[in-house]
Design a protein around this motif. Structure first.
Motif, PDB file in Angstrom:
ATOM      1  N   ALA A  71       2.822   1.439  -7.451  1.00 17.68           N
ATOM      2  CA  ALA A  71       1.880   0.339  -7.271  1.00 17.68           C
ATOM      3  C   ALA A  71       0.837   0.738  -6.246  1.00 17.68           C
ATOM      4  O   ALA A  71       1.075   1.605  -5.397  1.00 17.68           O
ATOM      5  CB  ALA A  71       2.604  -0.929  -6.822  1.00 17.68           C
ATOM      6  N   VAL A  72      -0.324   0.074  -6.333  1.00 14.83           N
ATOM      7  CA  VAL A  72      -1.420   0.310  -5.400  1.00 14.83           C
ATOM      8  C   VAL A  72      -1.722  -0.995  -4.682  1.00 14.83           C
ATOM      9  O   VAL A  72      -1.777  -2.063  -5.314  1.00 14.83           O
ATOM     10  CB  VAL A  72      -2.674   0.831  -6.119  1.00 14.83           C
ATOM     11  CG1 VAL A  72      -3.749   1.210  -5.108  1.00 14.83           C
ATOM     12  CG2 VAL A  72      -2.335   2.015  -7.013  1.00 14.83           C
ATOM     13  N   ALA A  73      -1.918  -0.926  -3.360  1.00 13.50           N
ATOM     14  CA  ALA A  73      -2.227  -2.128  -2.585  1.00 13.50           C
ATOM     15  C   ALA A  73      -3.557  -2.712  -3.059  1.00 13.50           C
ATOM     16  O   ALA A  73      -4.553  -1.985  -3.175  1.00 13.50           O
ATOM     17  CB  ALA A  73      -2.292  -1.792  -1.097  1.00 13.50           C
ATOM     18  N   PRO A  74      -3.631  -4.014  -3.329  1.00 13.23           N
ATOM     19  CA  PRO A  74      -4.846  -4.580  -3.923  1.00 13.23           C
ATOM     20  C   PRO A  74      -6.085  -4.473  -3.056  1.00 13.23           C
ATOM     21  O   PRO A  74      -7.192  -4.341  -3.579  1.00 13.23           O
ATOM     22  CB  PRO A  74      -4.457  -6.052  -4.170  1.00 13.23           C
ATOM     23  CG  PRO A  74      -3.281  -6.305  -3.300  1.00 13.23           C
ATOM     24  CD  PRO A  74      -2.556  -5.002  -3.180  1.00 13.23           C
ATOM     25  N   GLU A  75      -5.928  -4.532  -1.746  1.00 13.26           N
ATOM     26  CA  GLU A  75      -7.086  -4.482  -0.856  1.00 13.26           C
ATOM     27  C   GLU A  75      -7.264  -3.113  -0.215  1.00 13.26           C
ATOM     28  O   GLU A  75      -8.128  -2.942   0.652  1.00 13.26           O
ATOM     29  CB  GLU A  75      -6.958  -5.556   0.218  1.00 13.26           C
ATOM     30  CG  GLU A  75      -6.946  -6.966  -0.372  1.00 13.26           C
ATOM     31  CD  GLU A  75      -6.870  -8.033   0.692  1.00 13.26           C
ATOM     32  OE1 GLU A  75      -6.887  -7.673   1.879  1.00 13.26           O
ATOM     33  OE2 GLU A  75      -6.809  -9.218   0.343  1.00 13.26           O
ATOM     34  N   ALA A  76      -6.464  -2.142  -0.638  1.00 14.58           N
ATOM     35  CA  ALA A  76      -6.536  -0.800  -0.061  1.00 14.58           C
ATOM     36  C   ALA A  76      -6.258   0.214  -1.161  1.00 14.58           C
ATOM     37  O   ALA A  76      -5.108   0.639  -1.341  1.00 14.58           O
ATOM     38  CB  ALA A  76      -5.546  -0.640   1.093  1.00 14.58           C
ATOM     39  N   PRO A  77      -7.271   0.608  -1.931  1.00 15.26           N
ATOM     40  CA  PRO A  77      -7.024   1.474  -3.093  1.00 15.26           C
ATOM     41  C   PRO A  77      -6.460   2.843  -2.766  1.00 15.26           C
ATOM     42  O   PRO A  77      -5.972   3.527  -3.666  1.00 15.26           O
ATOM     43  CB  PRO A  77      -8.411   1.584  -3.740  1.00 15.26           C
ATOM     44  CG  PRO A  77      -9.385   1.194  -2.682  1.00 15.26           C
ATOM     45  CD  PRO A  77      -8.684   0.209  -1.807  1.00 15.26           C
ATOM     46  N   ASP A  78      -6.491   3.248  -1.498  1.00 15.82           N
ATOM     47  CA  ASP A  78      -5.894   4.525  -1.112  1.00 15.82           C
ATOM     48  C   ASP A  78      -4.436   4.383  -0.686  1.00 15.82           C
ATOM     49  O   ASP A  78      -3.796   5.383  -0.369  1.00 15.82           O
ATOM     50  CB  ASP A  78      -6.687   5.177   0.018  1.00 15.82           C
ATOM     51  CG  ASP A  78      -8.000   5.752  -0.460  1.00 15.82           C
ATOM     52  OD1 ASP A  78      -8.108   6.082  -1.654  1.00 15.82           O
ATOM     53  OD2 ASP A  78      -8.942   5.851   0.357  1.00 15.82           O
ATOM     54  N   GLY A 116      -2.674   9.357  -2.487  1.00 17.86           N
ATOM     55  CA  GLY A 116      -1.665  10.117  -3.196  1.00 17.86           C
ATOM     56  C   GLY A 116      -1.558  11.575  -2.825  1.00 17.86           C
ATOM     57  O   GLY A 116      -0.757  12.306  -3.419  1.00 17.86           O
ATOM     58  N   THR A 117      -2.330  12.020  -1.841  1.00 15.81           N
ATOM     59  CA  THR A 117      -2.273  13.433  -1.445  1.00 15.81           C
ATOM     60  C   THR A 117      -1.027  13.733  -0.624  1.00 15.81           C
ATOM     61  O   THR A 117      -0.340  14.731  -0.859  1.00 15.81           O
ATOM     62  CB  THR A 117      -3.528  13.811  -0.648  1.00 15.81           C
ATOM     63  OG1 THR A 117      -4.688  13.568  -1.460  1.00 15.81           O
ATOM     64  CG2 THR A 117      -3.498  15.283  -0.268  1.00 15.81           C
ATOM     65  N   THR A 118      -0.728  12.861   0.350  1.00  9.39           N
ATOM     66  CA  THR A 118       0.456  13.052   1.186  1.00  9.39           C
ATOM     67  C   THR A 118       1.277  11.769   1.183  1.00  9.39           C
ATOM     68  O   THR A 118       0.753  10.673   0.952  1.00  9.39           O
ATOM     69  CB  THR A 118       0.077  13.411   2.631  1.00  9.39           C
ATOM     70  OG1 THR A 118      -0.789  12.391   3.164  1.00  9.39           O
ATOM     71  CG2 THR A 118      -0.647  14.758   2.671  1.00  9.39           C
ATOM     72  N   TRP A 119       2.590  11.917   1.474  1.00  9.05           N
ATOM     73  CA  TRP A 119       3.520  10.810   1.310  1.00  9.05           C
ATOM     74  C   TRP A 119       4.465  10.713   2.496  1.00  9.05           C
ATOM     75  O   TRP A 119       4.857  11.732   3.074  1.00  9.05           O
ATOM     76  CB  TRP A 119       4.342  10.991   0.034  1.00  9.05           C
ATOM     77  CG  TRP A 119       3.476  10.982  -1.183  1.00  9.05           C
ATOM     78  CD1 TRP A 119       2.814  12.047  -1.742  1.00  9.05           C
ATOM     79  CD2 TRP A 119       3.140   9.846  -1.971  1.00  9.05           C
ATOM     80  NE1 TRP A 119       2.088  11.635  -2.827  1.00  9.05           N
ATOM     81  CE2 TRP A 119       2.275  10.288  -3.005  1.00  9.05           C
ATOM     82  CE3 TRP A 119       3.490   8.495  -1.923  1.00  9.05           C
ATOM     83  CZ2 TRP A 119       1.750   9.427  -3.960  1.00  9.05           C
ATOM     84  CZ3 TRP A 119       2.988   7.642  -2.876  1.00  9.05           C
ATOM     85  CH2 TRP A 119       2.116   8.106  -3.880  1.00  9.05           C
ATOM     86  N   THR A 120       4.835   9.483   2.830  1.00 10.99           N
ATOM     87  CA  THR A 120       5.811   9.227   3.881  1.00 10.99           C
ATOM     88  C   THR A 120       6.912   8.332   3.331  1.00 10.99           C
ATOM     89  O   THR A 120       6.617   7.287   2.748  1.00 10.99           O
ATOM     90  CB  THR A 120       5.157   8.534   5.093  1.00 10.99           C
ATOM     91  OG1 THR A 120       4.104   9.345   5.598  1.00 10.99           O
ATOM     92  CG2 THR A 120       6.189   8.298   6.189  1.00 10.99           C
ATOM     93  N   GLU A 121       8.159   8.742   3.500  1.00 12.99           N
ATOM     94  CA  GLU A 121       9.250   7.872   3.095  1.00 12.99           C
ATOM     95  C   GLU A 121       9.376   6.719   4.078  1.00 12.99           C
ATOM     96  O   GLU A 121       9.318   6.902   5.291  1.00 12.99           O
ATOM     97  CB  GLU A 121      10.566   8.650   3.034  1.00 12.99           C
ATOM     98  CG  GLU A 121      11.708   7.787   2.522  1.00 12.99           C
ATOM     99  CD  GLU A 121      13.031   8.528   2.438  1.00 12.99           C
ATOM    100  OE1 GLU A 121      13.046   9.746   2.710  1.00 12.99           O
ATOM    101  OE2 GLU A 121      14.044   7.877   2.098  1.00 12.99           O
ATOM    102  N   ARG A 122       9.537   5.515   3.548  1.00 11.97           N
ATOM    103  CA  ARG A 122       9.740   4.317   4.374  1.00 11.97           C
ATOM    104  C   ARG A 122      11.245   4.153   4.553  1.00 11.97           C
ATOM    105  O   ARG A 122      11.949   3.628   3.692  1.00 11.97           O
ATOM    106  CB  ARG A 122       9.112   3.082   3.730  1.00 11.97           C
ATOM    107  CG  ARG A 122       7.687   3.286   3.236  1.00 11.97           C
ATOM    108  CD  ARG A 122       6.783   3.913   4.289  1.00 11.97           C
ATOM    109  NE  ARG A 122       6.432   2.969   5.339  1.00 11.97           N
ATOM    110  CZ  ARG A 122       6.008   3.336   6.524  1.00 11.97           C
ATOM    111  NH1 ARG A 122       5.930   4.628   6.847  1.00 11.97           N
ATOM    112  NH2 ARG A 122       5.679   2.423   7.417  1.00 11.97           N
TER     113      ARG A 122
END
Length: 388
Positions: free
Chosen positions: A124-131, A149-155
């Motif tokens: 999913a993509v945040a509606p007010e934050a397309p990045d 989508g370039t780098t990722w952090t596990e929550r």
């Protein structure tokens, strides 16, 4: 111009509709050497067929942000997350590098991780934050990217919740997965809990819990006593920021307080294994839902019998029979999605792609060339984007 991104288990389609709702063009990531021949399936219009790296993969989910329509994310069950930067014409795998693997030592303040599991089951993509892109996996983990989508952090912390010991997916009882990620709309005025829309998310674990975060995944709120346990889909509407509808194996549920409590409005619903739910783009009181009697009747084509229902306001559910939409025996559970204007919905099943412009009163098939064997497949993801 409306663009539809549709994923079945065996193929991805990008369909462009003109202002009349007719398919102006369609492109595919799975080579189709035949078109399904059932009378209920819309006839193909011989659109351009494009081979891509998605051919042959088991697709799970798809996400696109309307402000960045060129960027398409598709999750697969066996080979991770893929993205397109040209609107779905071509794809490449992402999330395979960019830092330490999940579970390894991290520098203070966090570090960028790869998406370690190969099974990406939700995106999913945040509606007010397309990045800002979120990904859920099997086994259940949640990852977030803030750079498109370039780098990722596990929550971290999801599986530290008390209910986690009870999570189990029946076909593979040794594991479980994140089935759906839904951002809560931003509140406008009134009291808030200090969380913005981008910070509040619903996370559905199949099966066992619908959990929440109010701080972008820094901490997690466990399931509540009356919450759904087998959530498949969550749907929200910007005009009702604390309301969320859930289609679950244990029924259809709605919250009006951001997930603190839940009701189960099932009057008129004769099947309660619910799969997909969508809210009208212009009217948060109009909801469409797909449902079957059981998982077997939802997912297996030779045993399938599924239906689509509509609810208006506080009224009962109405089954949309004889409206032109294929339902009933032989139809696997449709994925439903709202369109870009009021009254417009789309439905995707093993009978193809269908559109209504009048809230479900009547449906017409969208002509798309599907891969051979679509009648034995299930729909996995459906996104509708207005690119005008």
């Amino acid at each position: 111009m409306t663009t539809i991104h549709a994923a079945t288990r065996g193929g991805y389609r990008r369909v462009v509709l003109d202002e009349t709702g007719t398919a102006a063009s369609a492109e595919t990531s799975a080579v189709a050497d035949a078109t399904a021949t059932d009378d209920a399936t819309p006839a193909a219009t011989s659109p351009e067929t494009v081979e891509s790296a998605l051919d042959g993969h088991a697709l799970e989910c798809v996400a696109v942000h309307p402000d960045r329509p060129e960027r398409v994310f598709v999750g697969t069950f066996e080979s991770g997350l893929w993205w397109s930067t040209d609107g779905g014409h071509s794809f490449e795998r992402v999330g395979t590098d960019g830092g330490r693997r999940a579970g390894s030592d991290r520098r203070p303040g966090g570090d960028h991780d790869r998406i370690e599991p190969d099974a990406v089951t939700a995106v999913a993509v945040a509606p007010e934050a397309p990045d800002e892109v979120w990904v859920g996996t099997e086994p259940s983990r949640v990852y977030r990217s803030t750079d498109g989508g370039t780098t990722w952090t596990e929550r971290d912390g999801l599986t530290d919740l008390d209910s986690a010991s009870e999570w189990s997916f029946p076909p593979r009882p040794h594991t479980h997965h994140v089935r759906w990620l839904e951002p809560a709309p931003r509140r406008v005025g009134g009291e808030t809990d200090g969380a913005s829309g981008a910070d509040r998310w619903y996370v559905a674990v199949e099966a066992g819990a619908l959990v929440r975060t109010h701080d972008g995944g820094a901490t997690w709120l466990d399931r509540v006593p009356d919450g759904p346990l087998d959530t498949h889909t969550v749907a929200t509407h910007p005009d009702a920021p604390d309301r969320a509808w859930v289609a679950a194996g244990d029924g259809v549920a709605v919250t009006t307080d951001g997930g603190a409590t839940w009701d189960y409005p099932e009057t008129g619903l004769d099947r309660t294994y619910c799969w997909s739910v969508a809210v009208d783009a212009a009217d948060p009181e109009r909801v469409l839902l797909s449902a079957a009697r059981s998982a077997r009747e939802a997912h297996t084509a030779d045993r399938a019998e599924t239906y689509v229902y509509r609810r208006e306001g506080d009224g009962p559910w109405e089954r949309l029979d004889d409206a032109g939409l294929p339902v009933g025996p032989g139809v696997t559970r449709p994925v439903v999605a709202r369109g870009t204007v009021g009254g417009e919905f789309y439905a995707l099943s093993n009978r193809g792609l269908w559109r209504t412009a009048d809230g479900g009163d009547s449906w017409r098939g969208v002509s798309v060339e599907w891969p051979a064997g679509i009648h034995e497949q299930t729909a996995r993801g459906l996104v509708v984007v207005d690119e005008r």
